[in-house]
Design an enzyme around this catalytic site. Structure first.
Site: not given
Ligand SMILES: O=C(O)C[C@@H](Cc1ccccc1)[C@H](O)SCc1ccccc1
Ligand SMILES: [Zn+2]
Length: 170
Positions: A44, A49, A89-90, A132, A135
């Site tokens: 996501g 971001q 979270c990225l 998201e 965010h």
């Molecule tokens: O918004 C972001 O930073 C991307 C997030 C989105 C997300 C966070 C928590 C749960 C679901 C989605 C993620 O950190 S992207 C990295 C990631 C990859 C696979 C599984 C979980 C998180």
């Molecule tokens: Zn995030």
């Protein structure tokens, strides 16, 4: 590829504005967001971001990265149940904390072509969309944990940023 802002960057706290018209420049931004998300890799990404204060999110929770969702001006219409999962979270790289969210949601948004649609979903996609939308409201998953834990994460990331300032730019 766009640079992803890192906590505690204050720009992550800005509230994004609704998109007035889904035109070609918005579509270009959406494509940049998908490219940035897949490259991270992530499932996501919110426009906030990448330092764009527009209410746009992209998501793809599929194994083969072939189920892209783009939600513009998303609104959650209803929430059901409750579920907890360890979220990352990225914008808070390397940290994972348990967060409780609605298990199922009904959300309305505009798609990449500017057409309104409604999505009823659960599972990881529902968690991702809620993450998201937070965010877009300037909220981060670290806001759901204790002050002590959040402070520890902030200090570690500030130290990391001081040691390696260019990391975010790559
Ligand atoms: O918004 C972001 O930073 C991307 C997030 C989105 C997300 C966070 C928590 C749960 C679901 C989605 C993620 O950190 S992207 C990295 C990631 C990859 C696979 C599984 C979980 C998180
Ligand atoms: Zn995030």
């Amino acid at each position: 590829l766009r640079e992803i802002l890192c906590f505690p960057d204050p720009r992550l706290r800005l509230r994004a504005d609704p998109v007035a018209e889904v035109d070609d420049s918005i579509r270009e931004l959406v494509d940049d967001m998908f490219e940035t998300m897949y490259a991270a890799p992530g499932i996501g990404l919110a426009a906030t971001q990448i330092n764009v204060q527009k209410r746009i999110l992209v998501a793809d929770v599929s194994e083969d990265q072939n189920e892209p969702y783009c939600l513009i001006n998303p609104e959650i219409l209803s929430r059901d149940g409750e579920e907890e999962m360890d979220e990352g979270c990225l914008s808070v790289p390397g940290f994972y904390e348990r967060v409780r969210r609605a298990e199922r949601i009904r959300v309305r948004a505009l798609n990449r072509d500017g057409e309104p649609f409604e999505l009823e979903t659960g599972g990881l996609l529902a968690v991702c969309i809620q993450h998201e939308i937070d965010h877009l409201d300037g909220k981060l998953f670290v806001d759901y944990i204790s002050n002590l834990k959040r402070t520890r994460i902030r200090k570690k990331l500030e130290k990391q940023a001081a040691r390696d300032p260019g990391r975010g730019a790559r």
